[in-house]
Write an enzyme that holds these catalytic residues in place. Structure first.
Site, short mmCIF file in Angstrom:
data_model
loop_
_atom_site.label_atom_id
_atom_site.label_comp_id
_atom_site.label_asym_id
_atom_site.label_seq_id
_atom_site.Cartn_x
_atom_site.Cartn_y
_atom_site.Cartn_z
CG ASP A 211 36.92 44.98 28.68
OD1 ASP A 211 37.32 45.86 27.88
OD2 ASP A 211 36.84 45.17 29.90
CG ASP B 204 37.57 41.76 33.79
OD1 ASP B 204 36.46 41.25 34.03
OD2 ASP B 204 37.79 42.99 33.88
CG ASN C 290 40.63 42.99 31.24
OD1 ASN C 290 40.79 43.28 32.42
ND2 ASN C 290 39.61 43.43 30.54
CB THR D 211 38.28 49.43 26.72
OG1 THR D 211 37.83 48.67 27.84
CG2 THR D 211 39.21 50.53 27.21
CE LYS E 8 40.07 46.96 30.12
NZ LYS E 8 39.29 48.11 30.54
N1 ATP Z 1 44.16 36.10 38.75
C1 ATP Z 1 44.85 37.21 39.01
N2 ATP Z 1 46.14 37.16 39.29
C2 ATP Z 1 46.84 38.31 39.55
N3 ATP Z 1 46.29 39.54 39.51
C3 ATP Z 1 44.99 39.65 39.21
C4 ATP Z 1 44.20 38.50 38.95
N4 ATP Z 1 42.95 38.90 38.67
C5 ATP Z 1 42.96 40.24 38.76
N5 ATP Z 1 44.16 40.71 39.10
C6 ATP Z 1 44.54 42.12 39.28
O1 ATP Z 1 43.41 42.83 39.72
C7 ATP Z 1 43.01 43.84 38.78
C8 ATP Z 1 41.51 43.96 38.74
O2 ATP Z 1 40.93 42.71 38.41
P1 ATP Z 1 39.73 42.59 37.39
O3 ATP Z 1 40.13 43.18 36.11
O4 ATP Z 1 39.30 41.19 37.34
O5 ATP Z 1 38.66 43.51 38.14
P2 ATP Z 1 37.33 44.20 37.58
O6 ATP Z 1 36.69 44.97 38.66
O7 ATP Z 1 36.51 43.15 36.93
O8 ATP Z 1 37.92 45.16 36.52
P3 ATP Z 1 37.10 46.20 35.63
O9 ATP Z 1 37.47 47.54 36.09
O10 ATP Z 1 37.58 45.92 34.25
O11 ATP Z 1 35.67 45.91 35.82
C9 ATP Z 1 43.64 43.39 37.46
O12 ATP Z 1 43.90 44.46 36.61
C10 ATP Z 1 44.92 42.72 37.95
O13 ATP Z 1 45.92 43.68 38.16
#
Ligand code: ATP
Length: 772
Positions: free
Chosen positions: A623, A646, A628, A663, A625
Site C-alpha cells: 500500500d 502503515d 502512507n 489503492t 502511496k
Molecule cells: N507515526 C506517525 N507520525 C505522525 N503521523 C502519523 C503517524 N502514523 C500515522 N499518522 C497520521 O495518521 C494517519 C492515519 O494513520 P494510518 O495510515 O496508520 O491509519 P490507518 O487506519 O491504518 O489508515 P488506512 O485508512 O490506510 O487504513 C496518517 O495518514 C498520518 O497522517
C-alpha cells in the site's frame, strides 16, 4: 492500516475484496499471543523512549553472541580433545575468515558462528544479520546515513538517532569482547592435531568460489554434523534448495565417511537428493562473494548482497563456457577483486535490454533486466541471457549488437546498444543475419514504443490527483473530545501501561480503521504517535492487525516508522509509533503541487532504501502511496526525510500472491490481472509516486474518476510525459520512471535498481541512451 472494502470510489484505498485466497495474509499469525500481552516486549519496554527495538535487539544479540563465544571457547579450552585446543579453533577462525567470503571480520565471524548455532538472530531482525555481515558496529551505527544517503537522515526523530547510537555503543562493546576473545586465543597456543583443510563447492554452481574448512574427527563427530555446518556456511553465500545431504568427489563419487575426505582436496556438496552435476567448478570465475564485502550498497539493505550466481535460480547449465570476459582474471587471494569491483560498479547500471534469439524467422524478441545482481561479470550476463532466450543449441556463446559487432566484454552490454543477437554454437557468417525482417522490426518498435519519452502534449485539462484516502487534521480547529467520542475512544479506558507512560496529545490523523494521536513520554519528553486500531471495524479481518504488528516488529530502518510498543486489548489494538512531524506526502504534494528533481531524488532515495530493506526480507508493503509516506520538513518546507508507514497490508512473500488489494491509482497491472504478484508491486507504486512528484498528477487517470477505465489504462501500460507539465524535466528521471513502470514485473526494476540508477545517484552526466 487498511482492509479490503468493495467500493467504487476512487478515493478509497481499497479496491476489491479478497478475490482469491492469499495464503500469506490469510494464515493466522502467531502474533496474537505475543502481541496480546499488555506489556511491551523487552527492548521496547526498556528503551521505548530512546531505542528502536530491533536495533537494540541487534546489539543485545551481538553482545550475547560474543559472551557465548567466550563461554564456549572457555569450555573448549578445558576440553581434553586435541582438536578443541585454542590454536585449532583459532585456525578454524582464520580459515573461515579467509575462505568464508561473507564473513569479513572477527566480530562478524564470531557472532555469526554463535548466533547461528543458537539460532538467536533468526527472524529477530534482519538488520542484525546485516550488521554482522557488513562488519558489525560500523554498519549498524551508520545505518541512518548509509540508508538515507543523505545527511538529513541523521536529523530524524530522536528515537532513531539515540537508538542508533545506543546500539552502536553496544555493538562496539560486543566487537571489543569478540576481539579480546580472539586475542586470548592467540596468546595461549597449545600443540594441536592438524585438521584436514577441505574445500567444498556447491553442486552445479561453477561461479561459487568454494569454501575451505578444517575437518577433523574431533570437530565433526558425525558426518551429519559436517552436513549441518556446510549447510549453514553455504546458505550464507548461495541459495540452496535444502540441507546438504551428500558430498561428492570432484569426479562425482559419493563420499560416505569423514575419513574419505583428503587434506587439500576439493569436494562438491549436494542438497536434498540432487544428483552430482559435473561442471567446471570455479575455473573461470571470481570469488563473487567477496564483491559484496566492501560494496557500499550492501549496507543499505539486506542480509547478503552477493551478486547472485546465475545458477542461483535453480536452473543449471552443464555446458561449461569459455571465459569470454575481457577483464576477468581468476583470483582467489582478494586484491584484484577490488579493482574489478570498482570496474563493475562504474560499468554496470540497471537497464533493460532487448534480446533477439537466433533461430527461425521471424526471430523471437525478449527483454531482460540487467543489474548488479545478475551482471557482475561478462559470464554472468551470458548465463542470464542463456536462461532467458533458451536456445535450442544450449548455452549462449556469442552475442552481437544490432549492427553485427561482436560483444566481447561487460561494458558492451551497458553502452549505447540495447538490442543484442544471442547465438549458441551456430556459425555467423552472413551479414543478412543482422538484418531485421519486417515482423521483427515491428516487434522491436512495439517494445520501444512502450518506453515513454518526451514529445506528447496533454490534450484536455490537466489530469487531477486522486482524492486523499485519509484525514489529517487542522489541529487548531479541532474538537478532539468529539472526535474521540465519535471514534468510540475513551481516553480513560486506555491501557494502564500507556496511560502511565505517556501523556496524550492532539489527534493527528485517522484512517479507515484507526485514529492516531500525538503522545509524549512522561520521562524522556519525546513525542510519539499513538495509533488506536478499532477492532470492531476489522471484523473478520483481524489477522491484518496481527500481520501489521508482526511485520513492524521485525523492522528497523531509518526510513521506516518504528514500532515502540504494542498493546492488544479486546476492543482496540494500541501501537506506539515513532512520530514524524511534517505530515504525509499527500499533503505536501497538495501544498507544493510539483517538486524539483532534486527534491524528488531525496524522496525516492529514502523510499527505495526502505523498500530495498523490506524486500530483502521478502516483505511486500502493498500500500505504498503518498498518504502512507510521512515526511520531515526543513524551515523552508523542503522534505528532508521521508518514512514509510502503515503496514496494514504488508506480508511476507514466499509464493505468488493473488489478493487484490491496494489503492487504485497505485495498483500494479499484475495485481489487476490476477496472475500472481510479488515484491515488484511496490516498485510500480513508487514509480507512480515519482511521476506524481514531478508533475503533480498520476500517469494513469480516468476522466470520471471511475475504476474501470483507470484499471484498463494501468493494464495497457501506456502513459505519457505530456508537455507542458513535463517540459524541463530531464531524461534521466523519465528513464527511471519508465523502468519502474514496466508492465512486466520480470523486467521492472527492483528497489535496489532504483538506488543504482544514475539519476538517483545524481550522475546525470551519464548519457541516456534511451531512444525515442
Ligand atoms: N507515526 C506517525 N507520525 C505522525 N503521523 C502519523 C503517524 N502514523 C500515522 N499518522 C497520521 O495518521 C494517519 C492515519 O494513520 P494510518 O495510515 O496508520 O491509519 P490507518 O487506519 O491504518 O489508515 P488506512 O485508512 O490506510 O487504513 C496518517 O495518514 C498520518 O497522517
Amino acid at each position: 492500516m487498511r482492509m479490503e472494502v468493495q467500493t467504487n470510489h476512487m478515493n478509497n484505498s481499497l479496491i476489491s475484496p479478497l478475490s482469491a485466497t492469499n495464503p500469506q495474509t490469510l494464515t493466522t499469525s502467531n502474533t496474537s499471543a505475543a502481541s496480546s500481552s499488555s506489556s511491551p516486549s523487552p527492548p521496547q519496554a526498556t528503551s521505548a523512549a530512546v531505542t528502536p527495538p530491533s536495533v537494540a535487539a541487534t546489539a543485545v544479540h551481538l553482545q550475547k553472541a560474543a559472551m557465548q563465544m567466550n563461554d564456549s571457547l572457555t569450555q573448549l579450552s578445558r576440553s581434553d580433545s586435541p582438536a578443541s585446543s585454542n590454536s585449532e579453533i583459532e585456525k578454524e577462525l582464520q580459515d573461515l575468515d579467509l575462505n568464508s567470503s561473507m564473513n569479513s571480520g572477527s566480530i562478524s565471524l564470531g557472532a555469526e558462528l554463535n548466533c547461528k548455532s543458537n539460532g538467536s538472530l533468526s527472524g529477530a531482525s534482519s538488520s542484525s544479520t546485516q550488521g554482522l555481515v557488513g562488519g558489525g558496529t560500523a554498519v549498524v551505527g551508520n545505518g541512518g546515513a548509509e540508508n538515507g544517503g543523505d545527511a538529513s537522515a541523521a536529523k530524524t526523530a530522536n528515537t532513531t538517532t539515540n537508538g542508533s547510537s545506543n546500539a552502536a555503543n553496544n555493538l562496539t562493546t560486543a566487537a571489543v569482547a569478540a576481539a579480546n576473545i580472539k586475542k586470548r586465543i592467540s596468546s595461549s597456543r597449545t600443540p594441536t592435531r592438524k585438521a584436514r583443510r577441505i574445500k567444498f563447492y556447491r553442486n552445479g554452481d561453477r561461479f561459487y568460489p568454494g569454501i575451505t574448512i578444517p575437518v577433523s574427527n574431533e570437530r565433526y563427530r558425525s558426518f551429519e554434523s559436517l552436513f549441518e555446518d556446510l549447510t549453514r556456511l553455504l546458505e550464507e553465500n548461495v541459495k540452496i534448495p535444502g540441507a546438504v545431504r551428500t558430498i561428492y568427489t570432484m569426479c562425482g563419487k559419493k563420499i560416505s565417511t569423514l575419513e574419505e575426505l583428503e587434506d587439500g582436496q576439493s569436494y562438491v556438496c549436494s542438497c536434498n537428493n540432487e544428483n552430482f552435476k559435473k561442471v567446471e567448478y570455479n575455473t573461470t570465475s571470481q570469488p563473487l562473494t567477496n564483491l559484496s564485502i566492501s560494496n557500499k550498497t550492501s549496507n543499505r539493505l539486506s542480509k547478503y548482497y552477493r551478486p547472485s550466481s546465475p545458477l542461483k535460480n535453480g536452473s543449471t547449465n552443464t555446458n561449461a563456457m569459455g571465459n569470454g570476459s575481457a577483464s576477468a582474471t581468476t583470483n582467489t587471494n582478494g586484491s584484484p577483486i577490488l579493482v574489478r569491483m570498482s570496474e563493475r560498479d562504474s560499468i554496470v547500471h540497471p537497464r533493460i535490454v532487448t534480446l533477439i534469439r537466433n533461430g527461425t524467422r521471424p526471430r523471437k524478441l525478449m527483454r531482460l533486466l540487467l543489474n548488479k545482481r545478475n551482471s557482475p561479470s561478462f559470464d554472468h550476463v551470458l548465463t542470464a541471457i542463456t536462461q532467458k532466450v533458451k536456445l535450442d543449441t544450449g548455452y549462449v556463446r556469442k552475442v552481437f549488437t544490432l549492427s553485427g559487432s561482436p560483444v566481447t566484454n561487460l561494458a558492451d552490454f551497458f553502452g549505447p546498444d540495447d538490442v543484442f543477437f544471442a547465438y549458441g554454437t551456430e556459425r555467423v557468417n552472413n551479414p543478412d543475419d543482422f538484418r531485421l525482417e519486417t515482423d521483427e522490426q515491428k516487434a522491436l518498435q512495439a517494445i520501444r514504443k512502450n518506453l515513454r519519452t518526451a514529445g506528447t502534449t496533454c490534450k484536455g485539462p490537466k489530469p487531477k490527483m486522486p482524492v486523499k484516502s485519509k484525514k489529517t487534521y487542522d489541529t487548531s480547529a479541532l474538537d478532539e473530545e468529539k472526535l474521540l467520542n465519535e471514534s468510540g475512544i475513551d481516553p480513560q479506558e486506555l491501557p494502564a501501561v500507556i496511560r502511565e507512560r505517556y501523556v496524550l496529545g492532539q489527534i493527528i490523523g485517522d484512517g479507515n480503521f484507526a485514529i492516531v494521536l500525538k503522545c509524549k513520554d512522561r520521562q524522556s519528553g519525546y513525542t510519539y504517535a499513538l495509533k488506536i486500531i478499532d477492532k470492531s471495524k476489522c471484523k473478520g479481518k483481524e489477522h491484518y492487525i496481527d500481520d501489521e504488528v508482526r511485520v513492524m516488529k521485525k523492522l528497523s530502518h531509518p526510513h521506516i516508522i518504528s514500532l515502540i510498543m504494542d498493546v492488544d486489548q479486546q476492543a482496540n489494538m494500541y501501537l506506539v509509533l515513532e512520530y514524524v512531524g511534517g505530515g504525509d506526502l499527500f499533503d505536501a504534494i497538495t501544498r507544493v503541487t510539483r517538486f524539483s528533481e532534486d527534491q524528488s531524488r531525496v524522496m525516492i532515495k529514502h523510499l527505495a532504501s526502505a523498500m530495498a530493506y523490506l524486500h530483502s526480507m521478502s516483505i511486500v508493503h502493498r500500500d505504498i502511496k503518498p498518504e502512507n509516506l510521512l515526511v520531515e520538513l526543513d524551515d523552508s518546507g523542503n522534505v528532508i526525510v521521508l518514512k514509510l508507514a502503515d503496514f496494514g497490508l504488508a506480508c511476507e512473500v514466499t509464493e505468488p500472491l493473488y489478493a487484490v488489494c491496494g489503492t487504485p491509482t497505485y495498483v500494479a497491472p499484475e495485481i489487476l490481472m490476477e496472475t500472481g504478484y510479488g515484491l515488484k508491486i511496490d516498485v510500480w507504486a513508487a514509480g507512480i509516486i515519482l511521476y506524481i512528484l514531478l508533475c503533480g498528477f498520476p500517469p494513469f487517470v480516468s476522466p470520471d474518476n471511475q475504476q474501470e477505465p483507470l484499471f484498463d489504462a494501468i493494464i495497457s501500460g501506456i502513459y505519457e510525459f505530456p508537455d507542458p507539465y513535463w517540459s524541463g524535466i530531464g531524461n534521466g528521471v523519465r528513464d527511471l520512471i519508465a523502468n519502474m513502470l514496466q508492465s512486466d514485473p520480470d523486467v521492472r526494476f527492483t528497489s535496489e535498481d532504483i538506488l543504482d540508477h544514475y539519476w538517483t545517484m545524481g550522475n546525470d552526466d551519464i548519457i541516456n541512451e534511451y531512444s525515442s
